[in-house]
Design an enzyme around this catalytic site. Structure first.
Site, PDB file in Angstrom:
ATOM      1  N   LYS A  17     130.201 115.740 158.069  1.00 37.89           N
ATOM      2  CA  LYS A  17     131.364 116.195 158.341  1.00 37.89           C
ATOM      3  C   LYS A  17     132.280 114.881 157.824  1.00 37.89           C
ATOM      4  CE  LYS A  17     132.465 113.352 161.844  1.00 37.89           C
ATOM      5  NZ  LYS A  17     133.309 112.008 161.725  1.00 37.89           N
ATOM      6  N   PRO A 116     123.651 109.816 155.616  1.00 41.17           N
ATOM      7  CA  PRO A 116     123.816 108.360 155.996  1.00 41.17           C
ATOM      8  C   PRO A 116     124.092 108.292 157.572  1.00 41.17           C
ATOM      9  CG  PRO A 116     124.797 108.449 154.115  1.00 41.17           C
ATOM     10  CD  PRO A 116     124.623 110.005 154.622  1.00 41.17           C
ATOM     11  N   ALA A 118     125.387 105.822 161.173  1.00 40.38           N
ATOM     12  CA  ALA A 118     126.445 105.077 161.706  1.00 40.38           C
ATOM     13  C   ALA A 118     127.553 104.823 160.533  1.00 40.38           C
ATOM     14  CB  ALA A 118     125.843 103.620 161.839  1.00 40.38           C
ATOM     15  N   GLY A 120     129.997 107.424 160.431  1.00 31.13           N
ATOM     16  CA  GLY A 120     131.415 108.392 160.681  1.00 31.13           C
ATOM     17  C   GLY A 120     131.204 109.811 159.971  1.00 31.13           C
ATOM     18  N   LEU A 121     129.859 109.904 159.791  1.00 29.10           N
ATOM     19  CA  LEU A 121     129.512 111.553 158.959  1.00 29.10           C
ATOM     20  C   LEU A 121     129.123 112.412 160.029  1.00 29.10           C
ATOM     21  CD1 LEU A 121     128.324 110.129 155.419  1.00 29.10           C
ATOM     22  CD2 LEU A 121     130.654 110.864 155.831  1.00 29.10           C
ATOM     23  N   GLY A 122     128.819 111.959 161.081  1.00 28.88           N
ATOM     24  CA  GLY A 122     128.516 113.187 162.023  1.00 28.88           C
ATOM     25  C   GLY A 122     127.137 113.451 162.069  1.00 28.88           C
ATOM     26  N   GLY A 123     126.281 112.427 161.484  1.00 28.94           N
ATOM     27  CA  GLY A 123     124.820 112.963 161.213  1.00 28.94           C
ATOM     28  C   GLY A 123     123.981 113.208 162.412  1.00 28.94           C
ATOM     29  N   ASP A 158     131.398 114.935 169.222  1.00 21.94           N
ATOM     30  CA  ASP A 158     131.437 115.698 167.972  1.00 21.94           C
ATOM     31  C   ASP A 158     130.683 116.840 167.924  1.00 21.94           C
ATOM     32  OD1 ASP A 158     133.515 114.133 166.909  1.00 21.94           O
ATOM     33  OD2 ASP A 158     132.215 112.862 165.578  1.00 21.94           O
TER      34      ASP A 158
HETATM   35  O1  C5P Z   1     130.946 111.025 172.827  1.00 20.03           O
HETATM   36  P1  C5P Z   1     130.060 110.136 171.865  1.00 20.03           P
HETATM   37  O2  C5P Z   1     128.922 109.868 172.571  1.00 20.03           O
HETATM   38  O3  C5P Z   1     129.910 110.278 170.288  1.00 20.03           O
HETATM   39  O4  C5P Z   1     130.967 108.654 171.962  1.00 20.03           O
HETATM   40  C1  C5P Z   1     130.388 107.492 171.499  1.00 20.03           C
HETATM   41  C2  C5P Z   1     131.418 106.413 171.835  1.00 20.03           C
HETATM   42  O5  C5P Z   1     132.621 106.596 171.409  1.00 20.03           O
HETATM   43  C3  C5P Z   1     131.974 106.537 173.292  1.00 20.03           C
HETATM   44  O6  C5P Z   1     131.147 106.094 174.436  1.00 20.03           O
HETATM   45  C4  C5P Z   1     133.123 106.019 173.311  1.00 20.03           C
HETATM   46  O7  C5P Z   1     133.015 104.438 173.770  1.00 20.03           O
HETATM   47  C5  C5P Z   1     133.737 106.269 172.005  1.00 20.03           C
HETATM   48  N1  C5P Z   1     134.450 107.451 171.965  1.00 20.03           N
HETATM   49  C6  C5P Z   1     135.811 107.180 172.439  1.00 20.03           C
HETATM   50  N2  C5P Z   1     137.009 108.343 172.231  1.00 20.03           N
HETATM   51  C7  C5P Z   1     136.339 109.641 172.004  1.00 20.03           C
HETATM   52  C8  C5P Z   1     135.025 109.562 171.252  1.00 20.03           C
HETATM   53  C9  C5P Z   1     134.305 108.341 171.358  1.00 20.03           C
HETATM   54  O8  C5P Z   1     136.358 106.196 172.889  1.00 20.03           O
HETATM   55  N3  C5P Z   1     137.327 110.523 171.840  1.00 20.03           N
END
Ligand code: C5P
Length: 317
Positions: A17, A116, A118, A120-123, A158
């Protein structure tokens, strides 16, 4: 996400994404950030092969799309570092569903990475959603979409997005998904620089604004389905926070500024960066120019032909 299944065997194509708009509303007491984002799936896919197994064991192998087997716990490629053990989101998703559904069977799974990491593409999130769908079909559980979505939200903010359609406005910490009409067939060029960023690191470095931008005007532009209107609506609050942590973001911003794209920005929490192109041939030209600049891994992508599509295959015997 496309799904094809036959008996206990299922194949899922899990899309990447990009975020066309991302605003932070405030920092919550639980440490997460309340946000509003407009995301679209793009036609870059990981592929997950799932086969139900009578033993309770879960086994996962991971391949890089260029074909070599990942034997180490994690391996490096132009796509970034891919976890191959039980910290892979595919493994975590299937293990969670196995436990919650009280399943006695196990599974043999194989993941082919093309998205890819890390970046920001939601893989990783898309892989987790794919794993939930595959196991639900492969183990014949018949869990409803809302029930799977609740489990998906436990796995990551996500993950629920990928269980829905192609484009959506997401709120809460990202897990509340409001699917939107098609945003049309848009062409993009995406670049993933050599280094990635950890999501939590970028969020921790981001200051919520006193007066957040409204997603309504971004959606108004995007809903016209014209690349030029989508480009005018682009916004990502996390970009300055990521640029503080990685010099690649500013370099990519300058490089995209120099080529003739309609608009450009970072996706999600980075580090990948994308440009909106006029059409597929334009994207091809831009991708060629950016590849020559050796900025990282360059992909052409489109919002058409992406997203969730479920196909159940039945055996003819
Ligand atoms: O939800 P996810 O595990 O993908 O999030 C990873 C980290 O990104 C969370 O532990 C948090 O530190 C940060 N995050 C956040 N606010 C969001 C989504 C993610 O601070 N809305």
């Amino acid at each position: 996400m496309n799904v094809g299944g036959s008996g206990g065997k299922v194949v899922v194509w899990a899309p990447a994404k990009i975020n066309l708009f991302l605003e932070i509303l405030f920092r919550r007491d639980d440490g997460y950030h309340e946000l509003e984002t407009l995301m679209t799936a793009i036609n870059v896919f990981d592929t997950l092969y799932f086969a139900a197994d009578p033993s309770a064991e879960l086994r996962l192998t991971v391949d890089h799309s260029y074909g070599y087997r990942a034997r180490e716990r994690a391996f490096r490629s132009p796509l970034g570092k891919v976890p191959v053990g039980n910290d892979n989101t595919v493994f975590r998703a299937v293990e969670l569903l196995q436990r919650r559904a009280g399943v006695n069977s196990g599974a043999k799974m194989h993941l082919v990475k093309r998205i890819p990491t890390a970046a920001g593409l939601g893989g990783a999130s898309s892989d987790a959603a794919a794993a939930l769908l595959a196991a639900n079909i492969g183990w014949d559980l018949g869990w409803s979409r809302p029930r799977l979505t609740a489990l998906a939200a436990e796995l990551g903010s996500d993950v629920p997005f990928f269980l829905f359609g192609r484009a959506a406005i997401c709120s809460g910490r990202g897990e509340v998904v409001h699917p939107v009409e098609s945003i049309g067939s848009l062409s993009f060029v995406v670049v993933r620089p050599a280094e990635g960023l950890r999501t939590e690191q970028v969020y921790a470095n981001c200051q919520p604004p006193p007066k957040p931008f409204s997603i309504a005007s971004a959606w108004e532009g995007t809903s016209r389905q014209r690349a030029v209107d989508v480009s005018r609506s682009l916004f990502n609050r996390l970009q300055p926070a990521a640029a503080d942590l990685s010099p690649s973001i500013e370099r990519l911003r300058n490089e995209f500024h120099r080529v003739d794209v309609l608009g450009h920005q970072m996706s999600g929490s980075g580090t990948s960066y994308f440009g909106v192109c006029r059409h597929a041939r334009h994207a091809e030209r831009i991708a060629r120019r950016l590849r020559a600049r050796r900025l990282g891994y360059v992909i052409r992508a489109s919002s058409s032909g992406s997203g969730l599509h479920v196909q159940r295959l039945t055996c003819q015997n």
